[in-house]
Design a protein around this motif. Sequence first.
Motif, PDB file in Angstrom:
ATOM      1  N   ASP A 154      54.230   5.082   7.505  1.00 26.90           N
ATOM      2  CA  ASP A 154      55.056   5.951   6.650  1.00 26.90           C
ATOM      3  C   ASP A 154      56.207   5.190   6.012  1.00 26.90           C
ATOM      4  N   ASN A 155      56.740   4.276   6.791  1.00 27.02           N
ATOM      5  CA  ASN A 155      57.873   3.499   6.291  1.00 27.02           C
ATOM      6  C   ASN A 155      57.444   2.634   5.097  1.00 27.02           C
ATOM      7  N   ASP A 156      56.349   1.920   5.276  1.00 27.54           N
ATOM      8  CA  ASP A 156      55.816   1.091   4.179  1.00 27.54           C
ATOM      9  C   ASP A 156      55.536   1.959   2.953  1.00 27.54           C
ATOM     10  N   ARG A 157      54.921   3.066   3.237  1.00 25.17           N
ATOM     11  CA  ARG A 157      54.475   3.944   2.146  1.00 25.17           C
ATOM     12  C   ARG A 157      55.687   4.472   1.358  1.00 25.17           C
ATOM     13  N   ALA A 158      56.733   4.838   2.081  1.00 26.28           N
ATOM     14  CA  ALA A 158      57.939   5.337   1.393  1.00 26.28           C
ATOM     15  C   ALA A 158      58.526   4.253   0.485  1.00 26.28           C
ATOM     16  N   VAL A 159      58.540   3.025   0.994  1.00 22.55           N
ATOM     17  CA  VAL A 159      59.109   1.927   0.194  1.00 22.55           C
ATOM     18  C   VAL A 159      58.222   1.621  -1.014  1.00 22.55           C
ATOM     19  N   LEU A 160      56.918   1.504  -0.765  1.00 26.82           N
ATOM     20  CA  LEU A 160      56.022   1.148  -1.870  1.00 26.82           C
ATOM     21  C   LEU A 160      55.955   2.255  -2.920  1.00 26.82           C
ATOM     22  N   ALA A 161      55.986   3.501  -2.462  1.00 21.90           N
ATOM     23  CA  ALA A 161      55.966   4.610  -3.428  1.00 21.90           C
ATOM     24  C   ALA A 161      57.248   4.611  -4.262  1.00 21.90           C
ATOM     25  N   THR A 162      58.359   4.289  -3.623  1.00 26.18           N
ATOM     26  CA  THR A 162      59.627   4.229  -4.362  1.00 26.18           C
ATOM     27  C   THR A 162      59.583   3.119  -5.405  1.00 26.18           C
ATOM     28  N   ILE A 163      59.041   1.980  -5.010  1.00 22.12           N
ATOM     29  CA  ILE A 163      58.960   0.858  -5.960  1.00 22.12           C
ATOM     30  C   ILE A 163      57.964   1.193  -7.073  1.00 22.12           C
ATOM     31  N   HIS A 164      56.874   1.835  -6.711  1.00 26.53           N
ATOM     32  CA  HIS A 164      55.908   2.277  -7.738  1.00 26.53           C
ATOM     33  C   HIS A 164      56.602   3.157  -8.769  1.00 26.53           C
ATOM     34  N   ASP A 165      57.358   4.126  -8.283  1.00 28.04           N
ATOM     35  CA  ASP A 165      58.051   5.041  -9.203  1.00 28.04           C
ATOM     36  C   ASP A 165      59.058   4.301 -10.080  1.00 28.04           C
ATOM     37  N   ALA A 166      59.680   3.305  -9.485  1.00 30.75           N
ATOM     38  CA  ALA A 166      60.667   2.536 -10.254  1.00 30.75           C
ATOM     39  C   ALA A 166      59.979   1.832 -11.430  1.00 30.75           C
ATOM     40  N   ASN A 181      52.380   0.424 -25.108  1.00 35.04           N
ATOM     41  CA  ASN A 181      51.791   1.194 -23.997  1.00 35.04           C
ATOM     42  C   ASN A 181      50.477   0.570 -23.508  1.00 35.04           C
ATOM     43  N   GLU A 182      50.457  -0.728 -23.426  1.00 29.43           N
ATOM     44  CA  GLU A 182      49.257  -1.440 -22.967  1.00 29.43           C
ATOM     45  C   GLU A 182      49.485  -2.010 -21.575  1.00 29.43           C
ATOM     46  N   VAL A 183      48.366  -2.242 -20.894  1.00 24.82           N
ATOM     47  CA  VAL A 183      48.451  -2.849 -19.566  1.00 24.82           C
ATOM     48  C   VAL A 183      48.350  -4.361 -19.713  1.00 24.82           C
ATOM     49  N   ASN A 184      49.268  -5.045 -19.108  1.00 25.76           N
ATOM     50  CA  ASN A 184      49.242  -6.506 -19.186  1.00 25.76           C
ATOM     51  C   ASN A 184      48.012  -7.036 -18.439  1.00 25.76           C
ATOM     52  N   PRO A 185      47.390  -8.097 -18.964  1.00 26.62           N
ATOM     53  CA  PRO A 185      46.200  -8.660 -18.293  1.00 26.62           C
ATOM     54  C   PRO A 185      46.447  -9.099 -16.854  1.00 26.62           C
ATOM     55  N   GLN A 206      57.130  -4.154 -21.366  1.00 31.57           N
ATOM     56  CA  GLN A 206      56.597  -2.856 -20.969  1.00 31.57           C
ATOM     57  C   GLN A 206      55.183  -3.009 -20.393  1.00 31.57           C
ATOM     58  N   SER A 207      54.400  -3.896 -20.987  1.00 27.54           N
ATOM     59  CA  SER A 207      53.031  -4.086 -20.489  1.00 27.54           C
ATOM     60  C   SER A 207      53.041  -4.600 -19.052  1.00 27.54           C
ATOM     61  N   VAL A 208      54.015  -5.426 -18.725  1.00 28.46           N
ATOM     62  CA  VAL A 208      54.130  -5.934 -17.348  1.00 28.46           C
ATOM     63  C   VAL A 208      54.475  -4.777 -16.399  1.00 28.46           C
ATOM     64  N   GLU A 209      55.355  -3.904 -16.839  1.00 25.87           N
ATOM     65  CA  GLU A 209      55.741  -2.770 -15.986  1.00 25.87           C
ATOM     66  C   GLU A 209      54.575  -1.798 -15.781  1.00 25.87           C
ATOM     67  N   ILE A 210      53.808  -1.593 -16.821  1.00 25.56           N
ATOM     68  CA  ILE A 210      52.647  -0.701 -16.671  1.00 25.56           C
ATOM     69  C   ILE A 210      51.657  -1.312 -15.672  1.00 25.56           C
ATOM     70  N   ALA A 211      51.426  -2.609 -15.813  1.00 24.16           N
ATOM     71  CA  ALA A 211      50.531  -3.276 -14.868  1.00 24.16           C
ATOM     72  C   ALA A 211      51.071  -3.138 -13.446  1.00 24.16           C
ATOM     73  N   ALA A 212      52.403  -3.264 -13.297  1.00 19.58           N
ATOM     74  CA  ALA A 212      52.998  -3.213 -11.957  1.00 19.58           C
ATOM     75  C   ALA A 212      52.788  -1.850 -11.312  1.00 19.58           C
ATOM     76  N   ALA A 259      59.177   4.209 -14.060  1.00 17.05           N
ATOM     77  CA  ALA A 259      60.389   4.566 -14.811  1.00 17.05           C
ATOM     78  C   ALA A 259      60.759   3.460 -15.797  1.00 17.05           C
ATOM     79  N   TYR A 260      60.552   2.214 -15.407  1.00 17.91           N
ATOM     80  CA  TYR A 260      60.866   1.100 -16.313  1.00 17.91           C
ATOM     81  C   TYR A 260      59.951   1.151 -17.541  1.00 17.91           C
ATOM     82  N   ALA A 261      58.659   1.386 -17.287  1.00 18.78           N
ATOM     83  CA  ALA A 261      57.715   1.469 -18.414  1.00 18.78           C
ATOM     84  C   ALA A 261      58.090   2.627 -19.333  1.00 18.78           C
TER      85      ALA A 261
END
Lengths: 227, 321
Positions: free
Chosen positions: A106-118, A136-140, A85-91, A121-123
């Motif tokens: 816009d294309n890059d942004r749509a992809v990166l925002a989708t991956i950010h949301d993913a 609920n910690e951020v990985n170093p 979970q800490s790795v996902e929070i860091a991501a 969601a994993y965290a």
Amino acid sequence: MSISKGFFVDKVVTEAAQPDGALRRRLLGIGLGGAAVSLLPFLAGRAGATTPGTAPTDSAAATTTTSAPPKRPTDDDVSLLGFAQSVEIAAFRLYEQALANDGFDDNDRAVLATIHDAHQAYASSLSGFLGRQAPNEVNPVYDDVKSSFTGDRSSVLDAAYQLESTAVATHTDILKQLQGTDGAGLLASILIVEARHGTVIAYLNGSTDLDELLVDPEADALTPADA
Amino acid sequence: MNRNDISTERAHLGRRDLFRIGGFTVATAAVISACGEHDRGQVGRVGDVSTTSSLPDAKVTNVTLLRTSSSLQHSIINVYAQVVGNSELLDPKYNDLIQRYIDDHKEHATLFEDLTTKAGGTAWTCSNPKFDDVVVNPVMTRITKGSPATATSKAIPPSDDPRRDILNFANGLESWAGASYQSFVPLLSDPSLRSSSMTVGAREARHAALLAININPDRPGGLVNFTDAVNAEPAAPPTTTIAPTTTAQNIATPGSGGSKSEPAPPQTVIPTVTAIPSQFGSLAAIQIVVGAGDENGTRLKMNLETPSLNSFVYEFMEPSC
């Protein structure tokens, strides 16, 4: 019993005609029948089935049986999943940094925002899975690589590519140690999509090299000892 | 015969006598059957009936799952072997890609075969018979040969675009393989095997993603799921062209079928593919649509489902390749 009337006298005589011997035989018959019935389940199990050589029985002994693993996470699993979970929070926080850049279309942004949301969601899913035990910690790794997520487009995509591969390697490594199947199943459903992230990011960054697009070789895994 | 005689005879054949005879009969039968030949653990039978052959022992063990894993690899390799270098089925620009995939799948098959041997089983070096029968053969036949006429339907020609169908099928196969290995994770009892399974699953997922990028030219629609992209940036939805989830492709051209007075029915829509179709790995069936439509425009729809009890390669199964 009255013996004062002839008819009943006859009856008494008839019963008396089979006195001790008949009673013995009757008792013997009842006893034998009862014994037979009580022995039936035992005898039936080993009764003389004549099917030759087709028994499914002892071959089963040679079969490798799968002992049922636990479903819920063990104490060690909780630590490992907390690390995941800490790795996902860091991501997702690193992708927040990346999306603050102006260098993306816009294309890059749509992809990166989708991956950010993913990743977010994993965290969240790991947090929900672990409940109050979620760190609920951020990985170093966040501090280690955050500067790479604020550069030009290509270097940010490079860093994101590396991050995704690291996440896949880390989760795959954690899978080797998890005992509970629920946590393992959740982690598998996460890492299989993170694998796709790497390919898409490599494509966005203009790669045409098959090894790079297929993320071969994988990055090194993070371990709790690194944290 | 006087009344006394009758009474005596009735007493000899009374209810108790019948019980006695019945009990004796049962006891005798049990003793006789117990004295015959028998194997421990078999259910006993009384009487003369034909012998039965018992079903093999079908247990879902680690070895079963590993054999199934290698069988999936061989099934995919067999499909690719039919199309690589065949310009009618595969655009030559994808030959290197598919050849790379074949090499990867061979490597994965070897990995699972070695793991099977280490787990004490016999390695499975053939394709998955059930999957071949139910999916691979019907799909490839429909693409390359179509379907012959029957008493109730007209013949269906070969695919109107075999290259498109092969790429979609390959994408479906790779996604399905990745999902299959994901589905094995909770079934495998050994954590190290789960990890190996997902190492391969991740690679298959990347195969699928790269194919989707090539198949679907829409951006970012070919890269990420449209709904996820919109949800990710609700304030600023993507302005580039995004493929809706049900883009109608290859609508039949007028006059290509049916009578002159009636336009050809629309062909079944072919689902679009996306490199990152969802946030989490899905185990739902993957639908592929291939081939030319029949007289009603209906193409072959096939659901690729992760292996289960009817498609596992059990330890009692003997390879036939």
